[in-house]
Design a protein around this motif. Structure first.
Motif: not given
Length: 484
Positions: A57, A59, A68, A71, A88, A91, A95
């Motif tokens: 996780e 993000t 973004k 990633i 994720v 998401p 992404l």
């Protein structure tokens, strides 16, 4: 590639060059942003020259733009030769096309594994096309999830999942995946491992020391606390005792000053450590878990960082107290007094740091240290009650206390060679002058202090080494808690 060049490369790779000289910060002191903190954490992992990077996780809590960007950085790392695996749960739609491969897992089953475009094609052929303007990742994560709100929904969602798992296990995508895994597993001896030599112990020590010092001077309250809190006791001690006299009552005044000298420096050091050390401990837990350095290196750097402040604080405290109260006015005795204050100051710091390896709560650590220091003073000093009048178990226990040896040093330093003025207006001089010299007092209460002066100094130094070794051992044995 040297370690410093590798660090610079990772800083550029993670897009951290604009904040390379900015402190990370915490809950109170602001520093870099949340996304930048995530990238710093990932960069620390990349310093190990890892071939597989697992991120859970990464993000979470980030806005869509920052997520973004993160990633995209991870995709670039993956294209440079490091396998990056990211979990994720929510998401963003932006992404979807950034992932090289997508793997959907639900209830212990593999619902799909392949490229994003292959996933769209597979589920469309299976009769589950992604609706227009919907986020494919969100849609298909919901599709393969098991709904347990009631029995009807549970059976329906489980049937959908089993259907998709069966379809995928018999699909060309699964066959291609199985073939590739089988091929990779049989390529024994073809993996290339790089052995990167990490920085030397000296380099780690100097880097930690520099970082601690830089962070300290960025926060004025920190070095003010280290330098001046001990000196706050000076006005109270001087106002309470005033200038020491040389009559019989001055003996009690000197004993009171010795009591304050023995207890104030380690107490102040313990409270300072409880305020300053927890943030450093948190960073240590993270970096030790990443294998960057050992407890010995961290604690050695910390003590080297703290010792100059102990010296300055002890010099300020000792100079004013010693000369203002009128203790024996000789330079050699002043130096002994100063070094004892300094050693006790250091002991209080080491003990508190060690207690923080046992207790995660700083207040509990300080409470335990102050309790041990108080017990040591009561049992070993002989200032409040003669050790010879205590129970035999307590007399034996006093030999283990640091204050037994520190008190004998102070008593010898002040009372040896001290002349006391007697009031000879009475009939019997000895009735009004029980102790005509400081030596008489020492003979009555500390008869072996002078002979054991060298031993006591050596024992005080040994205690510092013992507490430091014990602290390193505690951090090694206690390990690292779960750090988020």
């Amino acid at each position: 590639m040297s370690f410093s060049l590798q660090v610079e490369k990772i800083i550029q790779q993670m897009g951290l060059s604009p904040v390379a000289d900015t402190k990370i910060g915490g809950s109170i002191i602001r520093g870099i942003s949340g996304g930048e903190k995530r990238r710093v954490t990932i960069g620390v992992q990349l310093l190990q020259d890892t071939k597989v990077l697992l991120l859970d996780e990464p993000t979470t809590g980030l806005d869509s733009c920052t997520a973004k960007a993160l990633i995209c950085r991870l995709r670039a790392i993956g294209e440079s030769g490091t396998a990056v695996v990211v979990t994720v749960h929510q998401p963003g739609s932006g992404l979807f096309q950034l992932f090289h491969k997508v793997c959907l897992l639900s209830d212990g089953h593999l619902a799909f594994a392949g490229s994003p475009n292959d996933m769209l094609r597979f589920y469309s052929n299976a009769g589950f096309p992604c609706p227009q303007f919907s986020n494919p990742l969100d849609f298909y994560v919901d599709l393969v999830s098991v709904d347990r709100r009631d029995n009807t929904r549970h059976r329906k969602s489980l049937n959908v999942l089993n259907t998709l798992v069966t379809l995928f296990s018999s699909s060309p995508e699964f066959a291609s995946l199985h073939k590739q895994v089988y091929k990779d597993n049989n390529q024994t001896g073809k993996w290339q491992y790089s052995s990167v030599v990490g920085p030397s112990t000296t380099r780690k020590l100097s880097t930690l020391l520099k970082r601690m010092t830089v962070n300290l001077f960025r926060d004025r309250s920190s070095y003010c606390t280290r330098l001046f809190v001990l000196s706050l006791f000076i006005p109270f001690i001087c106002a309470f005792l005033g200038r020491l006299r040389f009559d019989q009552t001055s003996i009690q005044d000197r004993i009171g000053l010795m009591y304050q000298t023995l207890i104030v420096p380690p107490y102040v050091s313990a409270f300072n450590t409880a305020f300053l050390f927890p943030s450093l401990r948190q960073v240590y837990f993270r970096e030790y878990k990443d294998g960057l350095y050992s407890p010995l290196i961290f604690l050695a750097a910390y003590m080297l960082h703290a010792v100059p402040f102990h010296l300055l604080a002890s010099i300020l405290f000792s100079t004013i107290i010693y000369w203002a109260t009128g203790l024996s006015p000789t330079p050699d005795k002043f130096l002994i007094y100063f070094f004892l204050v300094f050693f006790l100051h250091v002991v209080g710091e080491i003990m508190t740091v060690g207690a923080m390896a046992v207790f995660r709560n700083g207040q509990m650590a300080v409470n335990s240290v102050t309790l041990m220091l108080t017990a040591s003073l009561l049992l070993g000093s002989g200032l409040l009650r003669s050790v010879d009048d205590m129970l035999y178990p307590l007399q034996w226990l006093s030999w283990l206390t640091i204050h037994k040896y520190a008190t004998e040093i102070l008593v010898t330093n002040e009372f040896q060679g001290l002349s006391l003025v007697c009031d000879d207006t009475g009939v019997n001089v000895t009735d009004k002058c029980q102790f005509q010299t400081g030596g008489d007092y020492m003979t009555a209460f500390f008869p072996t202090a002078v002979d054991n002066m060298d031993r006591n100094v050596g024992v005080i130094g040994g205690y510092i080494f013992f507490f430091f070794t014990l602290t390193v051992t505690l951090y090694k044995v206690r390990g690292v808690p779960n750090v988020r």
